[in-house]
Motif scaffolding. Structure first.
Motif, short mmCIF file in Angstrom:
data_model
loop_
_atom_site.label_atom_id
_atom_site.label_comp_id
_atom_site.label_asym_id
_atom_site.label_seq_id
_atom_site.Cartn_x
_atom_site.Cartn_y
_atom_site.Cartn_z
N SER A 172 0.81 -1.22 0.00
CA SER A 172 0.00 0.00 0.00
C SER A 172 0.85 1.27 0.00
O SER A 172 0.31 2.36 0.17
N MET A 173 2.17 1.14 -0.18
CA MET A 173 3.08 2.28 -0.11
C MET A 173 3.97 2.32 -1.36
O MET A 173 5.20 2.25 -1.27
N PRO A 174 3.41 2.44 -2.54
CA PRO A 174 4.22 2.33 -3.77
C PRO A 174 5.27 3.42 -3.95
O PRO A 174 6.22 3.23 -4.70
N ALA A 175 5.09 4.56 -3.28
CA ALA A 175 6.04 5.67 -3.46
C ALA A 175 7.15 5.68 -2.42
O ALA A 175 8.00 6.59 -2.44
N LEU A 176 7.19 4.69 -1.52
CA LEU A 176 8.17 4.70 -0.43
C LEU A 176 9.58 4.75 -1.00
O LEU A 176 9.99 3.91 -1.81
N TRP A 177 10.36 5.75 -0.51
CA TRP A 177 11.70 6.01 -1.03
C TRP A 177 12.78 5.79 0.04
O TRP A 177 13.90 5.41 -0.28
N GLU A 178 12.43 6.02 1.31
CA GLU A 178 13.40 5.89 2.40
C GLU A 178 12.76 5.19 3.58
O GLU A 178 11.68 5.56 4.03
N LEU A 179 13.46 4.16 4.10
CA LEU A 179 12.93 3.35 5.19
C LEU A 179 13.99 3.20 6.27
O LEU A 179 15.11 2.77 5.98
N HIS A 180 13.63 3.56 7.53
CA HIS A 180 14.50 3.36 8.68
C HIS A 180 13.84 2.33 9.59
O HIS A 180 12.65 2.42 9.87
N SER A 181 14.61 1.39 10.10
CA SER A 181 14.06 0.42 11.04
C SER A 181 14.97 0.35 12.26
O SER A 181 16.15 0.04 12.15
N TYR A 182 14.40 0.63 13.44
CA TYR A 182 15.12 0.58 14.70
C TYR A 182 14.61 -0.61 15.52
O TYR A 182 13.52 -1.12 15.28
N GLY A 183 15.37 -0.99 16.52
CA GLY A 183 14.91 -2.03 17.42
C GLY A 183 14.70 -3.35 16.71
O GLY A 183 15.40 -3.71 15.76
N TRP A 184 13.70 -4.07 17.14
CA TRP A 184 13.46 -5.40 16.58
C TRP A 184 12.63 -5.35 15.31
O TRP A 184 12.76 -6.19 14.44
#
Length: 372
Positions: free
Chosen positions: A203-215
């Motif tokens: 549902s997020m076709p335009a996502l350009w930058e992704l940060h993931s913290y923790g688990w």
């Protein structure tokens, strides 16, 4: 002569007076002036004297709402006691509101009906210590471009948010971004810091930058199918994070242009080195990678798999941390490198000059070294 009889030219001159680049009248004074009479309200037309932010005790908000509802653009509330429902009608009266920050001192629940009643022009919503439930397909937060939810238990989104571009999730226990009504067509940047949950990237076709913290969430659905993802950051890894990080690297689309793999500041050196050695081979999945950020030289043997790498950044390190073996890896594999960046400072002196000189000799011609 009464206040209402003062010439408007004189009033306008008073309202324009500044000291040190700041208006003499504070936002609270502006509110009081707006309430004097119609003449003063016309002279203080927000198109000429924008009233962008006012901090009010919650007890005063209801009294000021009639004056502020047509000019206020930003509202910050820190709510210590009492049910949120008693304040909500006052908040929703500020029809020109564009930014709303709600900081609760004890956990509360904000459901769909409450969020639907927020001002229609709202573009920035910042909420701390609250559970958010956003459900529905139309007419809900249609102008919202930025949402931050932090330090709560649950965030559930199954709705169409057509304008949302930035989503920051900080230290939440459970996140559910999934459902048949979930539509985030303009989401460009997302930060995920949670313990469990599910995220559906379809549902997020335009996502350009992704940060993931923790688990991170238990399930990431559709990550490999993102057509525009260019930047992936895993900036706070633990040794127990290895399986999750490996899973992300296996799912991430091969079109990545920038990648960060760095460890939590309290992570011990040896476990971090072991984890880097195990995750490093996955870098070969990203032949278009141009920029890589890390804080362990154990990734260096794997960088030869990245023929187009242009920038290499070491967090928490200096040029003095590069060993002879590390220098050999740089010399044998960094043919396209244009910038080598160290984050930590290295004191001036002969040792610094010598180390930078050696690195300059082994790196490709034209490669710049940035050492604070």
């Amino acid at each position: 002569m009464t206040a209402r009889q003062l010439p408007w030219e004189l009033l306008e001159h008073v309202f324009k007076v500044e000291v040190g680049g700041e208006p003499v009248l504070s936002p609270i004074d502006r509110v009081r002036c707006l309430a004097v009479c119609r003449l003063w309200r016309r002279v203080l037309d927000p198109r000429r004297f924008p009233l962008q932010s006012v901090g009010l005790p919650i007890s005063d908000s209801a009294k000021a709402s009639q004056v502020l509802e047509w000019v206020l653009q930003k509202l910050v509330l820190e709510i210590h006691t009492g049910p949120v429902g008693q304040f909500w009608p006052t908040i929703c009266q500020f029809l020109s509101l564009r930014e709303l920050c709600l900081w609760f001192n004890s956990p509360v629940v904000l459901d769909t009906s409450m969020l639907r009643s927020l001002p229609p022009l709202l573009v920035n919503l910042d909420v701390s210590m609250a559970d958010l439930y956003i459900q529905g397909s139309s007419g809900l937060l249609t102008a919202l471009t930025r949402l931050r939810a932090g330090f709560g238990s649950t965030l559930e989104v199954n709705a169409a948010l057509p304008s949302l571009a930035v989503l920051n999730i900080e230290d939440m226990n459970s996140v559910q971004l999934v459902g048949d009504q979930l539509q985030l067509p303009r989401l460009r940047t997302m930060q995920l810091d949670c313990s469990k949950g599910t995220v559906d990237f379809h549902s997020m076709p335009a996502l350009w930058e992704l940060h993931s913290y923790g688990w991170g969430p238990d399930a990431w659905v559709g990550l490999a199918a993102l057509p525009n993802l260019a930047i992936l950051k895993l900036p706070s890894m633990w040794p127990g994070f290895q399986e999750f990080a490996a899973s992300i690297l296996q799912q991430a689309p091969a079109i990545l242009r920038a990648l960060q793999l760095t460890f939590h500041r309290r992570c011990l050196e040896r476990p971090a080195a072991d984890m880097a050695a195990k995750l490093g081979p996955a870098l070969g999945r990203f032949p278009r990678l141009e920029y890589f950020v890390c804080d362990s030289t154990d990734f260096l043997p794997c960088l030869r798999r990245l023929p187009g790498l242009r920038g290499l950044e070491f967090r928490g390190m200096t040029a003095a941390d590069i060993s002879i073996q590390d220098a050999d890896h740089l010399a044998s594999s960094m043919f396209s490198l244009a910038a080598l960046i160290f984050q930590n400072e290295l004191p001036p002196g002969e040792a610094r000059d010598m180390r930078l000189k050696v690195l300059g000799r082994i790196l490709p011609e034209g490669c710049q070294i940035f050492q604070p």
